[in-house]
Enzyme design. Sequence first.
Site, PDB file in Angstrom:
ATOM      1  N   ASP A   9       0.842  -1.347  -0.014  1.00 12.50           N
ATOM      2  CA  ASP A   9      -0.101  -0.214   0.284  1.00 12.50           C
ATOM      3  C   ASP A   9       1.345   1.622  -0.031  1.00 12.50           C
ATOM      4  O   ASP A   9       1.846   0.599  -0.341  1.00 12.50           O
ATOM      5  CB  ASP A   9      -1.446  -0.114   0.889  1.00 12.50           C
ATOM      6  CG  ASP A   9      -1.605   1.341   1.557  1.00 12.50           C
ATOM      7  OD1 ASP A   9      -2.166   1.374   0.061  1.00 12.50           O
ATOM      8  OD2 ASP A   9      -1.526   2.242   2.692  1.00 12.50           O
ATOM      9  N   LEU A  10       0.759   2.503  -0.893  1.00 16.39           N
ATOM     10  CA  LEU A  10       0.975   3.633  -0.695  1.00 16.39           C
ATOM     11  C   LEU A  10       1.359   4.673   0.883  1.00 16.39           C
ATOM     12  O   LEU A  10       2.539   4.606   1.747  1.00 16.39           O
ATOM     13  CB  LEU A  10       0.985   4.493  -2.454  1.00 16.39           C
ATOM     14  CG  LEU A  10       1.977   5.555  -1.843  1.00 16.39           C
ATOM     15  CD1 LEU A  10       3.164   5.553  -2.120  1.00 16.39           C
ATOM     16  CD2 LEU A  10       1.085   6.900  -2.952  1.00 16.39           C
ATOM     17  N   ASP A  11       0.321   4.975   1.293  1.00  7.22           N
ATOM     18  CA  ASP A  11      -0.479   6.123   1.838  1.00  7.22           C
ATOM     19  C   ASP A  11      -0.574   5.368   3.761  1.00  7.22           C
ATOM     20  O   ASP A  11      -1.263   4.416   3.809  1.00  7.22           O
ATOM     21  CB  ASP A  11      -1.937   6.609   1.572  1.00  7.22           C
ATOM     22  CG  ASP A  11      -1.303   7.440   0.553  1.00  7.22           C
ATOM     23  OD1 ASP A  11      -0.922   8.377   0.384  1.00  7.22           O
ATOM     24  OD2 ASP A  11      -3.146   7.352   0.319  1.00  7.22           O
ATOM     25  N   THR A  17       2.028   9.479   4.227  1.00  4.79           N
ATOM     26  CA  THR A  17       0.893  10.952   3.873  1.00  4.79           C
ATOM     27  C   THR A  17      -0.442  10.879   4.469  1.00  4.79           C
ATOM     28  O   THR A  17      -1.105  11.841   3.844  1.00  4.79           O
ATOM     29  CB  THR A  17       0.087  10.506   2.038  1.00  4.79           C
ATOM     30  OG1 THR A  17      -0.093   9.166   2.438  1.00  4.79           O
ATOM     31  CG2 THR A  17       1.473  11.174   1.219  1.00  4.79           C
ATOM     32  N   LYS A  45      -9.045   5.886   6.063  1.00  4.62           N
ATOM     33  CA  LYS A  45      -7.477   4.838   5.200  1.00  4.62           C
ATOM     34  C   LYS A  45      -7.925   4.118   4.832  1.00  4.62           C
ATOM     35  O   LYS A  45      -8.769   3.152   5.292  1.00  4.62           O
ATOM     36  CB  LYS A  45      -6.584   4.372   6.711  1.00  4.62           C
ATOM     37  CG  LYS A  45      -5.725   6.170   7.368  1.00  4.62           C
ATOM     38  CD  LYS A  45      -4.698   4.824   8.789  1.00  4.62           C
ATOM     39  CE  LYS A  45      -4.432   6.291   9.682  1.00  4.62           C
ATOM     40  NZ  LYS A  45      -3.764   5.404  10.570  1.00  4.62           N
ATOM     41  N   GLY A  46      -7.560   3.753   3.433  1.00  2.36           N
ATOM     42  CA  GLY A  46      -7.474   3.037   2.337  1.00  2.36           C
ATOM     43  C   GLY A  46      -8.552   2.562   1.601  1.00  2.36           C
ATOM     44  O   GLY A  46      -8.404   2.570   0.735  1.00  2.36           O
ATOM     45  N   ARG A  49     -11.659   8.397  -1.788  1.00  2.00           N
ATOM     46  CA  ARG A  49     -12.091   9.378  -1.837  1.00  2.00           C
ATOM     47  C   ARG A  49     -13.162  10.401  -1.292  1.00  2.00           C
ATOM     48  O   ARG A  49     -14.031  10.563  -0.453  1.00  2.00           O
ATOM     49  CB  ARG A  49     -11.346  10.689  -2.450  1.00  2.00           C
ATOM     50  CG  ARG A  49     -11.444  12.218  -2.354  1.00  2.00           C
ATOM     51  CD  ARG A  49     -10.484  12.902  -3.197  1.00  2.00           C
ATOM     52  NE  ARG A  49      -9.472  12.164  -4.005  1.00  2.00           N
ATOM     53  CZ  ARG A  49      -9.218  13.015  -4.921  1.00  2.00           C
ATOM     54  NH1 ARG A  49     -10.227  13.787  -5.987  1.00  2.00           N
ATOM     55  NH2 ARG A  49      -8.254  12.251  -5.653  1.00  2.00           N
ATOM     56  N   SER A 114      -3.139   1.382  -4.525  1.00  3.93           N
ATOM     57  CA  SER A 114      -3.213   1.939  -3.173  1.00  3.93           C
ATOM     58  C   SER A 114      -4.220   2.598  -3.915  1.00  3.93           C
ATOM     59  O   SER A 114      -4.588   2.270  -5.068  1.00  3.93           O
ATOM     60  CB  SER A 114      -1.722   3.143  -3.288  1.00  3.93           C
ATOM     61  OG  SER A 114      -2.843   4.202  -2.703  1.00  3.93           O
ATOM     62  N   ALA A 115      -5.315   3.047  -3.138  1.00  4.79           N
ATOM     63  CA  ALA A 115      -6.292   3.587  -3.119  1.00  4.79           C
ATOM     64  C   ALA A 115      -6.600   5.270  -4.731  1.00  4.79           C
ATOM     65  O   ALA A 115      -7.491   5.666  -5.190  1.00  4.79           O
ATOM     66  CB  ALA A 115      -7.519   3.313  -2.489  1.00  4.79           C
ATOM     67  N   SER A 116      -5.609   5.553  -4.127  1.00  3.05           N
ATOM     68  CA  SER A 116      -5.490   7.262  -4.374  1.00  3.05           C
ATOM     69  C   SER A 116      -5.271   7.354  -6.059  1.00  3.05           C
ATOM     70  O   SER A 116      -4.256   7.059  -6.674  1.00  3.05           O
ATOM     71  CB  SER A 116      -3.649   7.503  -3.400  1.00  3.05           C
ATOM     72  OG  SER A 116      -3.593   8.916  -4.111  1.00  3.05           O
ATOM     73  N   ARG A 117      -5.594   8.262  -6.636  1.00  2.48           N
ATOM     74  CA  ARG A 117      -5.447   8.935  -7.739  1.00  2.48           C
ATOM     75  C   ARG A 117      -4.286   9.565  -7.502  1.00  2.48           C
ATOM     76  O   ARG A 117      -3.511  10.211  -8.689  1.00  2.48           O
ATOM     77  CB  ARG A 117      -6.865   9.413  -7.780  1.00  2.48           C
ATOM     78  CG  ARG A 117      -8.242   8.593  -8.768  1.00  2.48           C
ATOM     79  CD  ARG A 117      -9.236   8.613  -8.743  1.00  2.48           C
ATOM     80  NE  ARG A 117      -9.854   9.640  -8.837  1.00  2.48           N
ATOM     81  CZ  ARG A 117     -11.048  10.642  -8.580  1.00  2.48           C
ATOM     82  NH1 ARG A 117     -11.637   9.810  -7.589  1.00  2.48           N
ATOM     83  NH2 ARG A 117     -11.686  11.750  -9.047  1.00  2.48           N
ATOM     84  N   ASN A 118      -4.134  10.354  -6.723  1.00  2.00           N
ATOM     85  CA  ASN A 118      -2.295  10.942  -6.254  1.00  2.00           C
ATOM     86  C   ASN A 118      -1.424  10.582  -6.333  1.00  2.00           C
ATOM     87  O   ASN A 118      -0.342  10.772  -6.256  1.00  2.00           O
ATOM     88  CB  ASN A 118      -2.133  11.597  -5.258  1.00  2.00           C
ATOM     89  CG  ASN A 118      -3.460  13.180  -5.623  1.00  2.00           C
ATOM     90  OD1 ASN A 118      -3.359  13.828  -6.388  1.00  2.00           O
ATOM     91  ND2 ASN A 118      -4.817  12.427  -4.724  1.00  2.00           N
ATOM     92  N   LYS A 145     -11.332  -0.592  -1.562  1.00  2.00           N
ATOM     93  CA  LYS A 145     -10.930  -1.502  -0.223  1.00  2.00           C
ATOM     94  C   LYS A 145     -11.749  -1.549   0.399  1.00  2.00           C
ATOM     95  O   LYS A 145     -12.486  -0.538   0.946  1.00  2.00           O
ATOM     96  CB  LYS A 145      -9.654  -1.315   0.145  1.00  2.00           C
ATOM     97  CG  LYS A 145      -8.340  -1.226  -0.762  1.00  2.00           C
ATOM     98  CD  LYS A 145      -7.072  -0.649  -0.147  1.00  2.00           C
ATOM     99  CE  LYS A 145      -5.939  -0.352  -0.388  1.00  2.00           C
ATOM    100  NZ  LYS A 145      -4.571  -0.096  -0.323  1.00  2.00           N
ATOM    101  N   GLU A 169       0.185  -3.901   4.554  1.00  3.98           N
ATOM    102  CA  GLU A 169      -1.437  -2.569   4.508  1.00  3.98           C
ATOM    103  C   GLU A 169      -0.898  -2.728   5.979  1.00  3.98           C
ATOM    104  O   GLU A 169      -0.550  -2.478   7.124  1.00  3.98           O
ATOM    105  CB  GLU A 169      -1.877  -3.240   4.503  1.00  3.98           C
ATOM    106  CG  GLU A 169      -3.129  -3.311   3.295  1.00  3.98           C
ATOM    107  CD  GLU A 169      -3.727  -1.240   3.129  1.00  3.98           C
ATOM    108  OE1 GLU A 169      -3.408  -0.854   3.838  1.00  3.98           O
ATOM    109  OE2 GLU A 169      -4.124  -1.063   2.091  1.00  3.98           O
ATOM    110  N   ASP A 170      -1.876  -1.036   5.880  1.00  2.00           N
ATOM    111  CA  ASP A 170      -1.675   0.474   7.523  1.00  2.00           C
ATOM    112  C   ASP A 170      -2.921   0.496   8.263  1.00  2.00           C
ATOM    113  O   ASP A 170      -3.776   1.014   8.818  1.00  2.00           O
ATOM    114  CB  ASP A 170      -0.877   1.119   6.986  1.00  2.00           C
ATOM    115  CG  ASP A 170      -1.632   2.371   6.300  1.00  2.00           C
ATOM    116  OD1 ASP A 170      -2.193   2.285   5.549  1.00  2.00           O
ATOM    117  OD2 ASP A 170      -1.594   3.692   6.931  1.00  2.00           O
TER     118      ASP A 170
END
Length: 221
Positions: A9-11, A17, A45-46, A49, A114-118, A145, A169-170
């Site tokens: 996972d990223l964030d 972040t 988290k996870g 948006r 990651s779920a993030s579009r960023n 997720k 994963e966090d």
Amino acid sequence: MNLKACIFDLDGVIVDTAKYHFLAWKRLAGQLKIEFTEKDNERLKGVSRMASLNIILGIGNRHPDVRTKEKYAALKNEWYVDYISRMTPDEILPGSVKFINELKKAGIKVGLGSASRNTPLILERVGMEDLFDAVADGNIVHKAKPDPEVFLTAAKMLNVDPRYCIVFEDAVAGVEAALNAGMMCVGIGSEKILTKAHFVVSGLAKMNIEKLKEIEERIKS
Ligand code: BG6
Ligand code: MG
């Protein structure tokens, strides 16, 4: 070791972040006069948006129309992008790059889920745009997720059977997504929160190949 790929996972796992997401949501909640605590933030988290916004609106018992919700989500993202645009490689969480390079040397593939579009902006800001063998993010995956789509997509891109993947994963929703994908899962953070993870460590600084082998054996036994 049967393990063939590690998917991160990223964030909150690779980069710190999570604090910027919290600050931006807190600012929006403040404008909407909704009380939003760090404990509430765990539920975000996870999560995507819009799903995050829905949780905050739920806390405040608000029911705005779709256009207003889109406006709120865009505002939060504007503030969030403002924070992450100023990120530097210093914000990579300790041990991440060392562990990833160790995996690559050992012939284990590394992916990002990651779920993030960023995601592309963050990877570029911290100088990690060429580190992963595959990146599955919110720009190509649409089911949030705990749906396993993001991790299954990463495994497919890596050409590895989900059974031979281990996810780091966090987030509670992220741990569930990994399990729903039929993968092994190491939680990053607290055992009290990530109760469903197969194993929990405080951060990637605690990881190396030996430890990975030990974890895999423990999960399999
Ligand atoms: C996840 C974060 O990685 O990405 C969530 O844990 C966030 O907090 C989600 O809501 C979506 O991120 P973004 O950058 O597309 O708003
Ligand atoms: Mg996370």
